[in-house]
Design an enzyme around this catalytic site. Structure first.
Site, PDB file in Angstrom:
ATOM      1  N   GLU A 103       0.839  -1.209   0.000  1.00 15.25           N
ATOM      2  CA  GLU A 103       0.000   0.000   0.000  1.00 15.25           C
ATOM      3  C   GLU A 103       0.867   1.250   0.000  1.00 15.25           C
ATOM      4  O   GLU A 103       1.998   1.237   0.497  1.00 15.25           O
ATOM      5  CB  GLU A 103      -0.882   0.026   1.256  1.00 15.25           C
ATOM      6  CG  GLU A 103      -2.318  -0.387   1.019  1.00 15.25           C
ATOM      7  CD  GLU A 103      -3.159   0.658   0.280  1.00 15.25           C
ATOM      8  OE1 GLU A 103      -2.634   1.442  -0.540  1.00 15.25           O
ATOM      9  OE2 GLU A 103      -4.377   0.670   0.528  1.00 15.25           O
ATOM     10  N   ASP A 104       0.330   2.338  -0.549  1.00 14.54           N
ATOM     11  CA  ASP A 104       1.019   3.619  -0.480  1.00 14.54           C
ATOM     12  C   ASP A 104       0.897   4.225   0.913  1.00 14.54           C
ATOM     13  O   ASP A 104       1.859   4.727   1.470  1.00 14.54           O
ATOM     14  CB  ASP A 104       0.467   4.595  -1.539  1.00 14.54           C
ATOM     15  CG  ASP A 104      -1.057   4.724  -1.514  1.00 14.54           C
ATOM     16  OD1 ASP A 104      -1.733   3.887  -0.859  1.00 14.54           O
ATOM     17  OD2 ASP A 104      -1.581   5.649  -2.145  1.00 14.54           O
ATOM     18  N   GLY A 109      -7.150   3.046   8.071  1.00 18.74           N
ATOM     19  CA  GLY A 109      -6.986   1.585   8.112  1.00 18.74           C
ATOM     20  C   GLY A 109      -8.244   0.832   7.698  1.00 18.74           C
ATOM     21  O   GLY A 109      -8.256  -0.394   7.678  1.00 18.74           O
ATOM     22  N   THR A 111      -9.806   0.735   4.716  1.00 16.10           N
ATOM     23  CA  THR A 111      -9.639   0.045   3.434  1.00 16.10           C
ATOM     24  C   THR A 111      -8.943  -1.299   3.669  1.00 16.10           C
ATOM     25  O   THR A 111      -9.359  -2.332   3.135  1.00 16.10           O
ATOM     26  CB  THR A 111      -8.785   0.896   2.466  1.00 16.10           C
ATOM     27  OG1 THR A 111      -9.343   2.204   2.384  1.00 16.10           O
ATOM     28  CG2 THR A 111      -8.707   0.281   1.086  1.00 16.10           C
ATOM     29  N   LYS A 135      -0.153   6.719   9.038  1.00 12.59           N
ATOM     30  CA  LYS A 135      -0.550   7.855   9.886  1.00 12.59           C
ATOM     31  C   LYS A 135      -1.111   7.321  11.203  1.00 12.59           C
ATOM     32  O   LYS A 135      -2.314   7.081  11.310  1.00 12.59           O
ATOM     33  CB  LYS A 135      -1.630   8.687   9.185  1.00 12.59           C
ATOM     34  CG  LYS A 135      -1.151   9.478   7.977  1.00 12.59           C
ATOM     35  CD  LYS A 135      -2.326  10.273   7.382  1.00 12.59           C
ATOM     36  CE  LYS A 135      -1.906  11.120   6.204  1.00 12.59           C
ATOM     37  NZ  LYS A 135      -3.072  11.707   5.508  1.00 12.59           N
ATOM     38  N   PHE A 156      -2.311  15.897   4.991  1.00  8.94           N
ATOM     39  CA  PHE A 156      -2.468  15.364   3.642  1.00  8.94           C
ATOM     40  C   PHE A 156      -1.161  15.426   2.847  1.00  8.94           C
ATOM     41  O   PHE A 156      -0.453  16.424   2.873  1.00  8.94           O
ATOM     42  CB  PHE A 156      -3.577  16.136   2.918  1.00  8.94           C
ATOM     43  CG  PHE A 156      -4.069  15.418   1.708  1.00  8.94           C
ATOM     44  CD1 PHE A 156      -4.947  14.352   1.819  1.00  8.94           C
ATOM     45  CD2 PHE A 156      -3.637  15.791   0.436  1.00  8.94           C
ATOM     46  CE1 PHE A 156      -5.380  13.667   0.702  1.00  8.94           C
ATOM     47  CE2 PHE A 156      -4.072  15.117  -0.691  1.00  8.94           C
ATOM     48  CZ  PHE A 156      -4.948  14.051  -0.558  1.00  8.94           C
ATOM     49  N   ASP A 163      -2.301  10.836  -4.663  1.00  8.05           N
ATOM     50  CA  ASP A 163      -2.945  11.903  -5.412  1.00  8.05           C
ATOM     51  C   ASP A 163      -3.694  12.897  -4.536  1.00  8.05           C
ATOM     52  O   ASP A 163      -4.089  12.594  -3.414  1.00  8.05           O
ATOM     53  CB  ASP A 163      -3.969  11.314  -6.379  1.00  8.05           C
ATOM     54  CG  ASP A 163      -5.190  10.754  -5.647  1.00  8.05           C
ATOM     55  OD1 ASP A 163      -5.011   9.871  -4.788  1.00  8.05           O
ATOM     56  OD2 ASP A 163      -6.314  11.230  -5.903  1.00  8.05           O
ATOM     57  N   ARG A 169       0.223  12.347  -8.797  1.00  6.97           N
ATOM     58  CA  ARG A 169       0.777  11.002  -8.613  1.00  6.97           C
ATOM     59  C   ARG A 169       2.173  10.876  -9.226  1.00  6.97           C
ATOM     60  O   ARG A 169       2.965  10.027  -8.838  1.00  6.97           O
ATOM     61  CB  ARG A 169      -0.122   9.948  -9.279  1.00  6.97           C
ATOM     62  CG  ARG A 169      -1.494   9.805  -8.661  1.00  6.97           C
ATOM     63  CD  ARG A 169      -2.160   8.529  -9.177  1.00  6.97           C
ATOM     64  NE  ARG A 169      -3.590   8.482  -8.907  1.00  6.97           N
ATOM     65  CZ  ARG A 169      -4.142   8.047  -7.783  1.00  6.97           C
ATOM     66  NH1 ARG A 169      -3.379   7.643  -6.784  1.00  6.97           N
ATOM     67  NH2 ARG A 169      -5.454   8.024  -7.631  1.00  6.97           N
TER      68      ARG A 169
END
Ligand code: IMP
Ligand code: MG
Length: 179
Positions: A103-104, A109, A111, A135, A156, A163, A169
């Protein structure tokens, strides 16, 4: 590399340079290579955000491995089932296999909760999570990442696959929003 970057209406400032990213990606791969020595691994990268990280990470992996790309999508099922989540793109047979989800970023959490519960239905041998960013202040999930590139504050970020409204991106560094 520009220190400041405008993406749509927001201004961002360099937060993690491409050199720092490259060094950390190499060190994550080294750790994975050591932990899974002699084992086979299927890497499962979550699109779209993880494409750049997954690509750089895989180049440093020296295990017998496969990579597959998935997307989470949700749709409205019948009234009794409500919203239904599905994993799109997982064509590999993961039954009895070692899986590393790539994951990026792990933010709330939530997702990852869905991804893991859908994957566990296929009875893999093991499932671990490798996330470039994490995070901790925002996290309220059930599965903390096993491999973490950088733990970052709850602000953010864009770039290196991440993105802001689908833009940014392509940036080769990670930028943080400037309030
Ligand atoms: P979750 O909150 O852990 O479920 O994260 C959901 C998704 O939100 C991540 O996979 C990212 O695609 C996106 N996301 C979370 N935080 C950020 C951020 O700071 N920048 C860009 N995308 C983010
Ligand atoms: Mg993502």
């Amino acid at each position: 590399m520009n220190r400041m970057m405008k993406v749509l209406d927001k201004t961002f400032e360099v937060f993690i340079t491409k050199e720092e990213i490259a060094k950390e990606v190499a060190s994550l791969a080294k750790e994975i290579n050591k932990d899974y020595e002699g084992e086979e691994v299927i890497f499962v990268a979550v699109l779209n955000g993880s494409f750049m990280f997954a690509s750089d990470l895989m180049k440093e992996i020296d295990l017998v491995s496969e990579i597959s790309f998935i997307k989470m999508s949700s749709y409205h099922g019948t009234e009794s089932t409500g919203r239904v989540d599905e994993l799109i793109g997982l064509n590999n047979d993961i039954n009895g296999k070692n899986i590393i989800i790539v994951e990026d970023i792990i933010d709330s959490g939530l997702t990852m909760n869905k991804i893991i519960s859908l994957m566990e239905m296929e009875s893999p041998k093991s499932v671990k999570i490798c996330s470039l960013l994490y995070k901790p202040e925002a996290f309220k999930g059930n599965h903390k990442p096993d491999y973490i590139g950088f733990s970052i504050p709850n602000a953010f970020v864009v770039g290196y696959g991440l993105d802001y409204d689908e833009k940014g991106r392509n940036l080769d560094a990670i930028y943080q929003i400037k309030e």
